[in-house]
Design an enzyme around this catalytic site. Structure first.
Site: not given
Length: 245
Positions: A51, A53, A198
């Site tokens: 995935r 985001d 991140r």
């Protein structure tokens, strides 16, 4: 039944991420499945390598799907790029063995985080980089990367809530490349937790700004407390760069 592997590039700015969601059709997976289902007349399910985001981009996302369509891989590629939105592009299409699985067969991934480090912002990179106006010390940031490389428990560098799954991952390398105002940080590892890249980026930025020391990282890793690590850098600077098999 044929198994088709796709390499996909997308601008994630306006999408709610990769994964198909029940409450919206605004995902990369949904857009791909919709076009492929119309193309083949079948109910196509696309399997992604992982995935991304909302707001995160991809230069080399990999996916696969099964179909009985007789179309050649070139025809599939051309059909996708004709009917998909312009911010989603299929770069490659290839027929692979039946057992290939884009997610389970991936052995490592590389992510890139892009920073625009200048007092003056950029009009052209604003959707694809994080603007940091204060000067950054690349030397200090590189010192910080040395503590992150290797096999560690990265619980402190993730937003994972469940404690049932392992939070141990191995980072093979972290490169920091600077070209004038643009700084690219490349993270290569065997897997990444939710928001891990991140948060590592946010921590390295705080080191580069002199807000914390590189030597704090081992203590953060050992403590396994999310609040001890840096901020979560914004989504728009992150790219899924490449998936390795």
């Amino acid at each position: 039944m044929r198994n088709i592997r796709l390499t996909i590039e997308y601008d994630g700015t306006k999408y709610n991420g990769w994964q198909r969601l029940g409450n919206t059709e605004n995902t990369i997976q949904h857009k791909l499945e919709n076009v492929l289902s119309l193309m083949s007349g079948e109910n196509i399910e696309v399997i992604g390598s992982g995935r991304t985001d909302a707001g995160v981009h991809a230069l080399g996302q990999v996916a696969n799907f099964h179909t009985r369509s007789p179309m050649t891989t070139r025809e599939i590629l051309d059909y996708c790029n004709h009917y998909l939105p312009q911010d989603i592009v299929v770069k490659k299409a290839a027929e692979v063995e039946e057992r290939f699985h884009a997610r389970y067969n991936a052995v490592s991934k590389k992510y890139m985080y892009r920073i625009w480090n200048s007092h003056i912002p950029t009009a052209f990179y604003r959707k694809y980089s994080y603007h940091v106006p204060e000067p950054l010390s690349i030397e200090k940031m590189r010192k910080g990367t040395a503590y992150l490389v290797g096999k560690h428990d990265f619980q402190a560098f993730s937003s994972v809530k469940s404690k049932k799954k392992s939070t141990e991952r191995e980072i093979y390398s972290i490169e920091i490349l600077k070209e004038r105002e643009r700084i690219d940080i490349l993270f290569h590892g065997n897997g990444f937790l939710h928001n891990m890249v991140r948060i590592m980026t946010g921590t390295l930025l705080e080191i580069g700004l002199g807000k914390r020391k590189a030597e704090e990282i081992p203590l953060i890793l050992e403590g396994k407390i999310r609040e001890k690590a840096g901020v979560t850098a914004p989504a728009q600077g992150l790219f899924l760069y490449e998936v390795y098999y």
